[in-house]
Design an enzyme around this catalytic site. Structure first.
Site, PDB file in Angstrom:
ATOM      1  N   SER A  35       5.988  22.430  -6.496  1.00 13.07           N
ATOM      2  CA  SER A  35       5.692  21.601  -5.324  1.00 13.07           C
ATOM      3  C   SER A  35       5.047  22.437  -4.234  1.00 13.07           C
ATOM      4  CB  SER A  35       6.974  20.949  -4.775  1.00 13.07           C
ATOM      5  OG  SER A  35       7.850  21.940  -4.263  1.00 13.07           O
ATOM      6  N   GLY A  36       4.578  21.757  -3.184  1.00 17.58           N
ATOM      7  CA  GLY A  36       4.087  22.425  -1.984  1.00 17.58           C
ATOM      8  C   GLY A  36       2.960  23.406  -2.246  1.00 17.58           C
ATOM      9  N   TYR A  57      17.107  33.386   7.635  1.00 20.27           N
ATOM     10  CA  TYR A  57      15.779  33.114   7.066  1.00 20.27           C
ATOM     11  C   TYR A  57      14.769  34.148   7.556  1.00 20.27           C
ATOM     12  CZ  TYR A  57      11.326  30.821   6.151  1.00 20.27           C
ATOM     13  OH  TYR A  57      10.040  30.552   5.734  1.00 20.27           O
ATOM     14  N   THR A 115       5.593  31.637  -8.752  1.00 18.52           N
ATOM     15  CA  THR A 115       6.967  31.144  -8.647  1.00 18.52           C
ATOM     16  C   THR A 115       7.013  29.946  -7.698  1.00 18.52           C
ATOM     17  OG1 THR A 115       7.651  32.561  -6.785  1.00 18.52           O
ATOM     18  CG2 THR A 115       7.790  33.505  -9.002  1.00 18.52           C
ATOM     19  N   GLY A 116       7.927  29.028  -7.988  1.00 19.26           N
ATOM     20  CA  GLY A 116       8.026  27.826  -7.154  1.00 19.26           C
ATOM     21  C   GLY A 116       6.788  26.970  -7.227  1.00 19.26           C
ATOM     22  N   ALA A 117       6.213  26.856  -8.429  1.00 16.97           N
ATOM     23  CA  ALA A 117       4.930  26.156  -8.578  1.00 16.97           C
ATOM     24  C   ALA A 117       5.082  24.655  -8.760  1.00 16.97           C
ATOM     25  CB  ALA A 117       4.163  26.737  -9.772  1.00 16.97           C
TER      26      ALA A 117
END
Length: 306
Positions: free
Chosen positions: A23-24, A174, A19-21
């Site tokens: 960037s970063g 957070y 997941t969230g692939a």
């Protein structure tokens, strides 16, 4: 000798969802898994940024073109999470990397009404893992790696105010969402005892990614955004290094259930190593309470523990 991406074992025949692939550390994680032969699903909220990321990945690794695919996933929308799980091919899944996240945002709510940091960082991944659990358990040696943060130590969860409705401070929210990641890993590892599934957690230390600038950019705080960019350039380690603890937890033989891997030097930078975690992240009682609340809020039930 320090562990690097060159130490990743052969991943041929394995399927991974990251997941969230786009960037970063998510992009680096997806690329390095593909480099070692895995079939990788890039799960991204933005189809445009996801498409650009896949094009970049394939330009760097042309041989991985047929083994990588993009699928839309918005962890802040449970309908999107459900659709992603339903549309994923009905076959075994060897690795789920719960990497996507948001950090220190002004108060916002997800599509389902949850505080955004708690909703995206924890509840979205909780629901996704539960919906993919059957596929994971069909694999011979499955893993779920959830990316937490060393900043979890700033706050325990508040089970009576999970959505920050009574008080909201962005960094505390957070930290609570990252404590939730570790409590989720702790309880998932307990529930999967007796099965081949390994639930582990990792954190990148201080890595230079888009995560740090999102909150100040949302508020239009240009000066603060410039300060963050300077800090990233001067102090943070690159995303290539920040992804190593995740890759270690995802691929290294012998990774223990409920382990927490981070950078070796002051949990800030360096090669992967066991990382300190706050004692409250190993509380069975807190993990069970959070689990019950998460099932109720998401409508995703994992059933009885193994």
């Amino acid at each position: 000798m320090a562990w690097t991406a060159r130490n990743i074992p052969d991943q041929s025949g394995r399927t991974a969802v990251v997941t969230g692939a786009n960037s970063g550390i998510g992009f680096v994680t997806a690329r390095e898994l593909a480099r070692r032969g895995a079939r990788v699903v890039l799960a991204c909220r933005s189809e445009e940024r996801g498409r650009q990321a896949r094009e970049r990945l394939v330009s760097e690794l042309p041989e991985a073109g047929e083994r990588t695919e993009l699928r839309r996933l918005d962890l802040g929308d449970l309908a999107s999470v459900s659709a992603f799980a339903k549309e994923l091919p009905d076959e075994r899944l060897d690795l789920l990397v719960n990497n996507a996240g948001v950090m220190a945002l002004p108060y916002r709510r997800t599509a389902d009404g949850f505080e955004t940091q708690f909703g995206v960082n924890h509840l979205g991944h909780f629901a996704l893992t539960g919906l993919l659990l059957e596929r994971l358990l069909a694999a011979p040696a499955p893993r779920v790696v959830t990316v937490a943060s060393s900043l979890h130590f700033l706050a325990n969860i508040d089970i009576g105010d999970l959505n920050g409705e009574h008080t909201y401070r962005r960094w505390i929210a957070y930290a609570r969402s990252k404590t939730a990641n570790l409590l989720f890993t702790h309880e998932l590892a307990r529930r999967m005892a007796g099965t081949p599934l390994v639930a582990a957690a990792a954190h990148p230390g201080y890595a230079s990614t888009n995560l740090q600038t999102a909150g100040v950019r949302m508020e239009g705080r240009k000066a603060a955004e410039r300060v963050v960019h300077v800090g990233n350039r001067m102090v943070a380690q690159p995303a290539e290094a920040g992804a190593l603890p995740t890759l270690y937890a995802a691929t290294e033989p012998g990774v223990a259930p409920d382990s927490f891997t981070g950078p070796r030097i002051l949990a800030w930078r360096g090669a992967p190593a066991p990382s300190w975690r706050a004692p409250w992240t190993r509380s069975d009682a807190a993990a069970e309470r959070l689990w019950a609340a998460s099932e109720q809020l998401t409508g995703v039930s994992y059933g009885a523990p193994a």
